[in-house]
Design a protein around this motif. Structure first.
Motif, PDB file in Angstrom:
ATOM      1  N   ALA A   1     -41.779 -36.301  47.222  1.00 55.81           N
ATOM      2  CA  ALA A   1     -40.409 -35.788  47.168  1.00 55.81           C
ATOM      3  C   ALA A   1     -39.735 -35.980  45.820  1.00 55.81           C
ATOM      4  CB  ALA A   1     -39.568 -36.469  48.248  1.00 55.81           C
ATOM      5  N   VAL A   2     -40.154 -36.941  45.038  1.00 57.33           N
ATOM      6  CA  VAL A   2     -39.480 -37.260  43.774  1.00 57.33           C
ATOM      7  C   VAL A   2     -40.521 -37.553  42.707  1.00 57.33           C
ATOM      8  CG1 VAL A   2     -37.839 -38.795  42.617  1.00 57.33           C
ATOM      9  CG2 VAL A   2     -37.550 -38.278  45.044  1.00 57.33           C
ATOM     10  N   GLN A   3     -40.232 -37.089  41.493  1.00 55.46           N
ATOM     11  CA  GLN A   3     -41.096 -37.423  40.361  1.00 55.46           C
ATOM     12  C   GLN A   3     -40.308 -38.250  39.345  1.00 55.46           C
ATOM     13  OE1 GLN A   3     -42.872 -33.959  38.562  1.00 55.46           O
ATOM     14  NE2 GLN A   3     -44.799 -34.310  39.645  1.00 55.46           N
ATOM     15  N   ILE A   4     -40.955 -39.319  38.876  1.00 53.49           N
ATOM     16  CA  ILE A   4     -40.368 -40.131  37.809  1.00 53.49           C
ATOM     17  C   ILE A   4     -41.186 -39.893  36.555  1.00 53.49           C
ATOM     18  CG2 ILE A   4     -39.841 -42.465  37.035  1.00 53.49           C
ATOM     19  CD1 ILE A   4     -39.556 -43.259  39.950  1.00 53.49           C
ATOM     20  N   LEU A   5     -40.564 -39.323  35.552  1.00 57.47           N
ATOM     21  CA  LEU A   5     -41.236 -39.016  34.291  1.00 57.47           C
ATOM     22  C   LEU A   5     -40.972 -40.165  33.328  1.00 57.47           C
ATOM     23  CD1 LEU A   5     -40.015 -35.307  34.007  1.00 57.47           C
ATOM     24  CD2 LEU A   5     -41.900 -36.222  35.366  1.00 57.47           C
ATOM     25  N   VAL A   6     -42.034 -40.708  32.757  1.00 59.59           N
ATOM     26  CA  VAL A   6     -41.916 -41.923  31.944  1.00 59.59           C
ATOM     27  C   VAL A   6     -42.489 -41.681  30.557  1.00 59.59           C
ATOM     28  CG1 VAL A   6     -42.475 -44.368  31.809  1.00 59.59           C
ATOM     29  CG2 VAL A   6     -42.235 -43.284  34.032  1.00 59.59           C
ATOM     30  N   ASP A   7     -41.791 -42.229  29.561  1.00 57.53           N
ATOM     31  CA  ASP A   7     -42.321 -42.243  28.195  1.00 57.53           C
ATOM     32  C   ASP A   7     -43.394 -43.322  28.110  1.00 57.53           C
ATOM     33  OD1 ASP A   7     -42.881 -42.358  25.535  1.00 57.53           O
ATOM     34  OD2 ASP A   7     -40.902 -43.068  24.905  1.00 57.53           O
ATOM     35  N   GLY A   8     -44.638 -42.912  28.244  1.00 63.30           N
ATOM     36  CA  GLY A   8     -45.741 -43.875  28.298  1.00 63.30           C
ATOM     37  C   GLY A   8     -46.147 -44.428  26.954  1.00 63.30           C
ATOM     38  N   SER A   9     -45.486 -43.980  25.866  1.00 59.15           N
ATOM     39  CA  SER A   9     -45.839 -44.547  24.554  1.00 59.15           C
ATOM     40  C   SER A   9     -45.491 -46.027  24.489  1.00 59.15           C
ATOM     41  CB  SER A   9     -45.127 -43.790  23.429  1.00 59.15           C
ATOM     42  OG  SER A   9     -43.722 -43.864  23.586  1.00 59.15           O
ATOM     43  N   ASP A  10     -44.616 -46.477  25.379  1.00 62.33           N
ATOM     44  CA  ASP A  10     -44.322 -47.906  25.501  1.00 62.33           C
ATOM     45  C   ASP A  10     -44.827 -48.371  26.862  1.00 62.33           C
ATOM     46  OD1 ASP A  10     -43.338 -50.457  25.642  1.00 62.33           O
ATOM     47  OD2 ASP A  10     -41.415 -49.958  24.730  1.00 62.33           O
ATOM     48  N   THR A  11     -45.890 -49.161  26.857  1.00 56.94           N
ATOM     49  CA  THR A  11     -46.510 -49.571  28.118  1.00 56.94           C
ATOM     50  C   THR A  11     -45.591 -50.440  28.971  1.00 56.94           C
ATOM     51  OG1 THR A  11     -47.540 -51.404  26.931  1.00 56.94           O
ATOM     52  CG2 THR A  11     -48.865 -49.432  27.232  1.00 56.94           C
ATOM     53  N   VAL A  12     -44.677 -51.161  28.332  1.00 59.84           N
ATOM     54  CA  VAL A  12     -43.750 -52.002  29.096  1.00 59.84           C
ATOM     55  C   VAL A  12     -42.801 -51.134  29.916  1.00 59.84           C
ATOM     56  CG1 VAL A  12     -42.040 -53.841  28.931  1.00 59.84           C
ATOM     57  CG2 VAL A  12     -43.916 -53.754  27.307  1.00 59.84           C
TER      58      VAL A  12
ATOM     59  N   ALA B   1     -27.744 -39.183  29.696  1.00 59.09           N
ATOM     60  CA  ALA B   1     -27.695 -37.749  29.400  1.00 59.09           C
ATOM     61  C   ALA B   1     -27.765 -36.973  30.712  1.00 59.09           C
ATOM     62  CB  ALA B   1     -28.857 -37.358  28.488  1.00 59.09           C
ATOM     63  N   ASP B   2     -27.340 -35.706  30.639  1.00 61.84           N
ATOM     64  CA  ASP B   2     -27.385 -34.832  31.806  1.00 61.84           C
ATOM     65  C   ASP B   2     -28.565 -33.879  31.684  1.00 61.84           C
ATOM     66  OD1 ASP B   2     -25.042 -35.923  32.900  1.00 61.84           O
ATOM     67  OD2 ASP B   2     -23.813 -34.671  31.590  1.00 61.84           O
ATOM     68  N   ALA B   3     -29.207 -33.609  32.808  1.00 60.31           N
ATOM     69  CA  ALA B   3     -30.335 -32.667  32.826  1.00 60.31           C
ATOM     70  C   ALA B   3     -30.301 -31.912  34.144  1.00 60.31           C
ATOM     71  CB  ALA B   3     -31.658 -33.407  32.664  1.00 60.31           C
ATOM     72  N   ARG B   4     -30.807 -30.680  34.095  1.00 65.18           N
ATOM     73  CA  ARG B   4     -30.825 -29.858  35.305  1.00 65.18           C
ATOM     74  C   ARG B   4     -32.235 -29.556  35.781  1.00 65.18           C
ATOM     75  NH1 ARG B   4     -26.111 -25.325  34.068  1.00 65.18           N
ATOM     76  NH2 ARG B   4     -24.360 -26.809  33.976  1.00 65.18           N
ATOM     77  N   THR B   5     -33.179 -29.581  34.869  1.00 65.43           N
ATOM     78  CA  THR B   5     -34.545 -29.214  35.245  1.00 65.43           C
ATOM     79  C   THR B   5     -35.528 -30.265  34.723  1.00 65.43           C
ATOM     80  OG1 THR B   5     -34.908 -27.979  33.203  1.00 65.43           O
ATOM     81  CG2 THR B   5     -33.952 -26.767  35.055  1.00 65.43           C
ATOM     82  N   PRO B   6     -36.726 -30.314  35.296  1.00 67.21           N
ATOM     83  CA  PRO B   6     -37.756 -31.226  34.773  1.00 67.21           C
ATOM     84  C   PRO B   6     -38.136 -30.907  33.333  1.00 67.21           C
ATOM     85  CG  PRO B   6     -38.329 -30.500  36.980  1.00 67.21           C
ATOM     86  CD  PRO B   6     -37.137 -29.695  36.563  1.00 67.21           C
ATOM     87  N   GLU B   7     -38.041 -29.614  32.956  1.00 67.18           N
ATOM     88  CA  GLU B   7     -38.377 -29.243  31.575  1.00 67.18           C
ATOM     89  C   GLU B   7     -37.408 -29.899  30.589  1.00 67.18           C
ATOM     90  OE1 GLU B   7     -38.160 -27.109  34.087  1.00 67.18           O
ATOM     91  OE2 GLU B   7     -40.302 -26.683  34.317  1.00 67.18           O
ATOM     92  N   GLN B   8     -36.131 -29.941  30.971  1.00 66.52           N
ATOM     93  CA  GLN B   8     -35.150 -30.602  30.100  1.00 66.52           C
ATOM     94  C   GLN B   8     -35.444 -32.099  29.992  1.00 66.52           C
ATOM     95  OE1 GLN B   8     -31.320 -29.594  31.770  1.00 66.52           O
ATOM     96  NE2 GLN B   8     -31.206 -27.658  30.655  1.00 66.52           N
ATOM     97  N   LEU B   9     -35.876 -32.685  31.102  1.00 69.09           N
ATOM     98  CA  LEU B   9     -36.217 -34.112  31.066  1.00 69.09           C
ATOM     99  C   LEU B   9     -37.381 -34.361  30.112  1.00 69.09           C
ATOM    100  CD1 LEU B   9     -36.059 -35.043  34.873  1.00 69.09           C
ATOM    101  CD2 LEU B   9     -34.389 -35.617  33.106  1.00 69.09           C
ATOM    102  N   MET B  10     -38.391 -33.500  30.169  1.00 67.69           N
ATOM    103  CA  MET B  10     -39.557 -33.678  29.297  1.00 67.69           C
ATOM    104  C   MET B  10     -39.178 -33.517  27.827  1.00 67.69           C
ATOM    105  SD  MET B  10     -42.805 -32.047  31.347  1.00 67.69           S
ATOM    106  CE  MET B  10     -42.029 -30.546  31.912  1.00 67.69           C
ATOM    107  N   GLU B  11     -38.265 -32.580  27.545  1.00 70.96           N
ATOM    108  CA  GLU B  11     -37.824 -32.383  26.155  1.00 70.96           C
ATOM    109  C   GLU B  11     -37.052 -33.613  25.669  1.00 70.96           C
ATOM    110  OE1 GLU B  11     -38.752 -30.155  24.203  1.00 70.96           O
ATOM    111  OE2 GLU B  11     -37.408 -30.564  22.523  1.00 70.96           O
ATOM    112  N   MET B  12     -36.236 -34.188  26.550  1.00 68.05           N
ATOM    113  CA  MET B  12     -35.504 -35.408  26.171  1.00 68.05           C
ATOM    114  C   MET B  12     -36.459 -36.562  25.915  1.00 68.05           C
ATOM    115  SD  MET B  12     -32.262 -35.357  28.750  1.00 68.05           S
ATOM    116  CE  MET B  12     -31.016 -34.088  28.677  1.00 68.05           C
ATOM    117  N   LEU B  13     -37.503 -36.654  26.734  1.00 67.01           N
ATOM    118  CA  LEU B  13     -38.513 -37.696  26.518  1.00 67.01           C
ATOM    119  C   LEU B  13     -39.184 -37.521  25.168  1.00 67.01           C
ATOM    120  CD1 LEU B  13     -40.374 -37.956  29.967  1.00 67.01           C
ATOM    121  CD2 LEU B  13     -38.991 -39.727  28.890  1.00 67.01           C
ATOM    122  N   ARG B  14     -39.499 -36.294  24.828  1.00 67.14           N
ATOM    123  CA  ARG B  14     -40.188 -36.022  23.558  1.00 67.14           C
ATOM    124  C   ARG B  14     -39.328 -36.407  22.368  1.00 67.14           C
ATOM    125  NH1 ARG B  14     -41.007 -32.346  19.646  1.00 67.14           N
ATOM    126  NH2 ARG B  14     -39.173 -31.150  20.256  1.00 67.14           N
TER     127      ARG B  14
END
Length: 374
Positions: free
Chosen positions: A116-127, A79-92
């Motif tokens: 310099a970089v943030q990696i946002l992770v869906d932590g509901s899956d520990t793997v 998927a395409d995203a432009r902002t961190p907020e969009q990334l968080m919404e996609m994760l949700r």
């Protein structure tokens, strides 16, 4: 001991096994299925996690970083995203498992040695959290030249701190296993009990001769089927409530979404499993055979659905097979609602998949059930 008589009994047992096609299928099918699943489909090294990258910098350095991350094959942009907020919404919404956010001032942060970089992770899956940690090991590009006019002046004699890639884990930052397992356990228990109870119950009535008595009454086949499976549906909802209560009380498992959505997802899985149990009951000749046939549902459901092993680590062929299982879609629904707070209609692809499975199984079960009654 008379070897001749012993040999005769031996031959008789083998002939009996050969005539019992279901036992023969289990003798050959179960080991082959386990060998293929464990050897081919189960892979703990996650690759191609669904991801989106918000590169707000758009510089050659940021693009090089993105290429380096993609070269690891840990993530695959979907998927395409432009902002961190969009990334968080996609994760949700469960559209992605990993989001990479590169800020506007990436080069400046790089030059100053800042994060310099943030990696946002869906932590509901520990793997997934463990796999995403590999991305943090990707070397960040060299700082740009010091005479770059876009960067603030600094003394070259001051050593720079090492630049870093930070990982931000959502929904289960403490990596508590129970939070990941308990929602999935609802699906496992419902699959194990609903399929077996229904398939055995119908066959038991036939074995005892009660089915013929029921057919002789004015009860229609639809009323008979609904009446037989409805109690198990209620039992399934009671089991769901019990697991939710114990999970919340003992392990503090959160229910971030709507409780109604949780029960809708559970009800869909219950109906899907009951329909599958009905279909099995139309094929089985005895209770033992019905139990044997349910093993062919349990094994792939537990191993391929994403409950025990990561779904994204499996090869494509195994993933396609897993998409045919109702438990796979239920796990996505229940984890999305309970852990990420998503609405059930936001997870519409899995909702539609479960409804389609129910429609298909019920149609086949009713068609075969009527045929057996005839």
């Amino acid at each position: 001991m008379n070897l001749r008589r012993l040999f005769a009994v031996l031959v008789k047992e083998f002939r009996q096994m050969r005539r019992d096609r279901m036992t023969l299928a289990m003798i050959i099918g179960i080991p082959v299925m386990q060998l293929v699943l464990f050897g081919y489909a189960i892979n703990l090294n996650l690759r191609h996690l669904p991801a989106a990258i918000a590169d707000q910098s758009g510089t050659s350095a940021s693009r090089q970083l993105v290429m380096d991350m993609l070269a690891t094959e840990v993530i695959e942009p979907v998927a395409d995203a432009r902002t961190p907020e969009q990334l968080m919404e996609m994760l949700r919404r469960g559209e992605i498992s990993v989001g990479v956010a590169i800020p506007y001032d990436y080069e400046r942060r790089l030059a100053l040695g800042q994060e310099a970089v943030q990696i946002l992770v869906d932590g509901s899956d520990t793997v997934v959290q463990s796999a995403a940690a590999q991305l943090a090991q990707v070397p960040v590009g060299e700082p740009p030249p010091e005479n770059n006019p876009r960067l603030p002046n600094r003394q070259s004699s001051i050593p720079l701190p090492q630049t870093s890639v930070s990982i931000v884990s959502f929904y289960n930052p403490q990596r508590v296993s129970a939070i990941n397992i308990v929602p999935g356990l609802i699906g496992i228990i419902l699959t194990m009990t609903m399929v077996m109870f229904t398939s055995v119950a119908i066959v038991r009535e036939r074995e005892r001769g009660n089915m013929e008595l029921l057919i002789a009454t004015p009860v229609s086949s639809a009323e008979l089927m609904i009446g037989k499976v409805l109690p198990y549906g209620i039992i399934g909802l009671i089991q769901t409530s019990l697991i939710l209560l114990l999970g919340t009380w003992l392990f503090s498992v959160p229910i971030r979404g709507s409780l109604l959505d949780v029960y809708i997802a559970a009800l869909l899985l219950i109906v899907a499993n009951l329909a599958m149990g009905l279909l099995i009951s139309t094929r089985a000749q005895s209770q033992f055979q019905a139990m044997q046939m349910t093993f062919f549902v349990f094994l792939p459901s537990i191993l391929l659905s994403g409950f025990m092993f990561p779904f994204d680590g499996m090869p494509k062929a195994a993933q396609w097979l897993a998409e045919l299982l109702p438990l796979t879609h239920f796990l996505r629904l229940i984890r999305g609602v309970m852990l990420r707070g998503a609405g059930i209609f936001e997870l519409w692809p899995d909702l539609l998949a479960l409804l389609a499975f129910i429609l298909l199984m019920m149609t086949l079960a009713i068609a075969r059930f009527r045929k057996r009654l005839d």
